[in-house]
Design a protein around this motif. Structure first.
Motif, PDB file in Angstrom:
ATOM      1  N   UNK A 190      36.815  27.170  32.102  1.00  0.00           N
ATOM      2  CA  UNK A 190      37.241  27.023  30.702  1.00  0.00           C
ATOM      3  C   UNK A 190      37.869  28.316  30.187  1.00  0.00           C
ATOM      4  N   UNK A 191      39.080  28.247  29.605  1.00  0.00           N
ATOM      5  CA  UNK A 191      39.739  29.450  29.102  1.00  0.00           C
ATOM      6  C   UNK A 191      38.872  30.183  28.077  1.00  0.00           C
ATOM      7  N   UNK A 192      38.839  31.504  28.177  1.00  0.00           N
ATOM      8  CA  UNK A 192      38.079  32.311  27.225  1.00  0.00           C
ATOM      9  C   UNK A 192      36.637  32.543  27.634  1.00  0.00           C
ATOM     10  N   UNK A 193      36.147  31.817  28.634  1.00  0.00           N
ATOM     11  CA  UNK A 193      34.757  32.002  29.067  1.00  0.00           C
ATOM     12  C   UNK A 193      34.716  32.876  30.320  1.00  0.00           C
ATOM     13  N   UNK A 194      33.538  33.403  30.612  1.00  0.00           N
ATOM     14  CA  UNK A 194      33.337  34.131  31.871  1.00  0.00           C
ATOM     15  C   UNK A 194      32.922  33.148  32.952  1.00  0.00           C
ATOM     16  N   UNK A 195      33.420  33.374  34.146  1.00  0.00           N
ATOM     17  CA  UNK A 195      33.063  32.507  35.263  1.00  0.00           C
ATOM     18  C   UNK A 195      31.631  32.821  35.716  1.00  0.00           C
ATOM     19  N   UNK A 196      30.776  31.809  35.689  1.00  0.00           N
ATOM     20  CA  UNK A 196      29.355  32.025  35.987  1.00  0.00           C
ATOM     21  C   UNK A 196      29.156  32.567  37.403  1.00  0.00           C
ATOM     22  N   UNK A 197      29.793  31.938  38.374  1.00  0.00           N
ATOM     23  CA  UNK A 197      29.561  32.361  39.766  1.00  0.00           C
ATOM     24  C   UNK A 197      30.012  33.809  39.978  1.00  0.00           C
ATOM     25  N   UNK A 198      31.189  34.174  39.442  1.00  0.00           N
ATOM     26  CA  UNK A 198      31.678  35.551  39.592  1.00  0.00           C
ATOM     27  C   UNK A 198      30.719  36.542  38.951  1.00  0.00           C
ATOM     28  N   UNK A 199      30.227  36.190  37.763  1.00  0.00           N
ATOM     29  CA  UNK A 199      29.309  37.073  37.036  1.00  0.00           C
ATOM     30  C   UNK A 199      28.010  37.262  37.822  1.00  0.00           C
ATOM     31  N   UNK A 200      27.500  36.155  38.385  1.00  0.00           N
ATOM     32  CA  UNK A 200      26.235  36.248  39.116  1.00  0.00           C
ATOM     33  C   UNK A 200      26.426  37.002  40.439  1.00  0.00           C
ATOM     34  N   UNK A 201      27.561  36.797  41.110  1.00  0.00           N
ATOM     35  CA  UNK A 201      27.826  37.583  42.326  1.00  0.00           C
ATOM     36  C   UNK A 201      27.735  39.072  42.002  1.00  0.00           C
TER      37      UNK A 201
END
Ligand SMILES: [Zn+2]
Length: 429
Positions: free
Chosen positions: A156-167
């Motif tokens: 979703x535009x404007x949000x942080x990517x969960x998987x990237x953040x958790x990596x």
């Protein structure tokens, strides 16, 4: 934090656009202290139920899979095994000598969690709090996703990517610091989905620099027969030696960035966790630009001892940002093999006087089509078309600035060749 021999607490953070830090770097228990690492090869991490209930995670029904994939990335790359479970717990352990023994990933809006995002940390999408003993043994790692920010599993535009953040946060949980390689998952910068008009999923995939870092701590996965070797030595600095010097390796055959480190003030450096092979070695002096300094052969279970002389004076540090789709940033541009793209570079010097290139033999700059769009008087910007050959392997590559045929500066890892589609292709090759 000079409290060696005491259990300590540190915070590690994921910044929006952080100041430059060090490249694959290990966290230590204080100046000169031991690298932080788990003493066991298995790390248990509980996923808080708050992750599945949060209105701030779009696509939260896929959150567990995203976190599991993030854990699997580290597990596959190294000898560590992150094992997930679920928990009703909501809050991280408060600061102190010890935690509660439960390593938790959470997004709950509890007072303890929200405190982590006050002031300086308020712009960070996540924070990891580590507890460790005086010998650098990690005892607990708690990760909080910023409950005020929108995170998503669906781009979703404007949000942080969960998987990237958790990596990224799991890297901290394992003992890694930040990387200076632009395309690295441990880079101290992360984009929201929408930068360059793309979903930002690059950091889901570990870069070679991330992999070298985790292997330095936990060794390779059992299946990696060609790993690992080390390089260590000194860089003799030309000039005043006031500015920071970084040293990195690129695979000789492909030009892919393998690992990068900061050279100590004494000139010493060491990189572990490298796959066997031949590498070109470069240094970048923050005050004097970048130069090739030699090559090194890495062999399994051997530390190659080397001595380089940094060639300061070839130029100044000129390049300031990379860009795509008209936007300048310090985030690597994701591209696909077999396509061509218009890429931007910005600098503090007039770019009309320079030539451009890439570290990979398979990434060619079309010199005939360079443009110099106007971004105001503070910065000089060049836009040029690069052809990424079908044969270029996934990985991070370096955009370089040349003058009279000699490299004078570069941005390490500024182009990331990956599978995730970048449809903004200039033309098909
Ligand atoms: Zn971080």
């Amino acid at each position: 934090m000079g409290l060696k021999l005491q259990p300590l607490l540190i915070l590690t953070m994921l910044a929006l656009l952080g100041a430059s830090t060090f490249a694959y770097e290990l966290q230590t228990s204080g100046a000169g202290g031991a690298p932080l690492r788990w003493s066991s090869k298995t790390v248990e991490l509980a996923v808080s139920d708050s992750i599945f209930d949060s209105p701030n995670i779009r696509g939260s029904e896929h959150a567990y899979e995203a976190i599991a994939r993030a854990a699997a990335s580290w597990n596959t790359a190294s000898g560590i095994q992150i094992v997930l479970s679920r928990s009703k717990a909501l809050s991280v352990s408060p600061p102190g000598r010890k935690g509660d023994g439960l390593s938790l990933i959470t997004i709950a809006q509890t007072p303890e969690n929200l405190l982590l995002f006050s002031g300086f940390n308020s712009s960070r999408p996540a924070v990891t709090r580590l507890f460790f003993d005086g010998k650098g043994r990690i005892l607990e790692a708690d990760i909080v996703l910023n409950p005020y920010f929108s995170t998503s599993t669906d781009g979703s535009p404007g949000s942080f990517d969960l998987e990237s953040t958790v990596v990224h946060e799991l890297g901290h949980a394992l003992g890694l610091g930040h990387s200076e390689v632009l395309g690295a998952s441990m880079r101290n910068s992360v984009a929201r989905n929408g930068l360059y008009s793309l979903p930002f999923t690059s950091a889901r995939t570990l870069s070679s620099d991330d992999i070298a870092g985790v292997r330095a701590l936990y060794g390779p996965a059992d299946s990696e027969g060609h790993c690992c070797g080390s390089v260590a030595g000194t860089v003799e600095r030309d000039g005043t030696g006031e500015s920071e010097v970084f040293l990195w390796l690129e695979e000789k055959e492909t030009g892919a960035v393998a690992a990068m480190t900061r050279v100590a003030a004494s000139g010493g450096f060491r990189i572990d966790g490298l796959a066997s092979g031949t590498y070109d070695v470069f240094t970048r002096d923050e005050g004097a630009g970048a130069a090739s300094v030699g090559e090194v052969e890495i062999r399994k279970d051997v530390t190659s001892e080397v001595r380089y002389k940094s060639r300061a004076g070839t130029g100044r540090s000129l390049l300031s940002a990379v860009g795509f789709n008209g936007q300048l940033s310090t985030i690597a541009v994701p591209v696909n093999a077999g396509r061509s793209y218009k890429i931007y570079l910005s600098a503090t010097a007039e770019l009309e006087h320079f030539e451009f290139g890439a570290s990979a033999p398979g990434i060619a700059v079309d010199r005939s089509a360079t443009e110099f769009p106007d971004y105001g008087s503070e910065v000089s910007v060049a836009a040029f078309v690069v052809d990424v050959d079908d044969s270029v392997p996934e990985g991070e590559y370096t955009l370089r600035l040349y003058r009279n045929g000699e490299m004078v500066d570069c941005i390490v890892g500024s182009v990331s060749v990956e599978k995730a589609p970048n449809p903004w292709s200039h033309r098909e090759l």
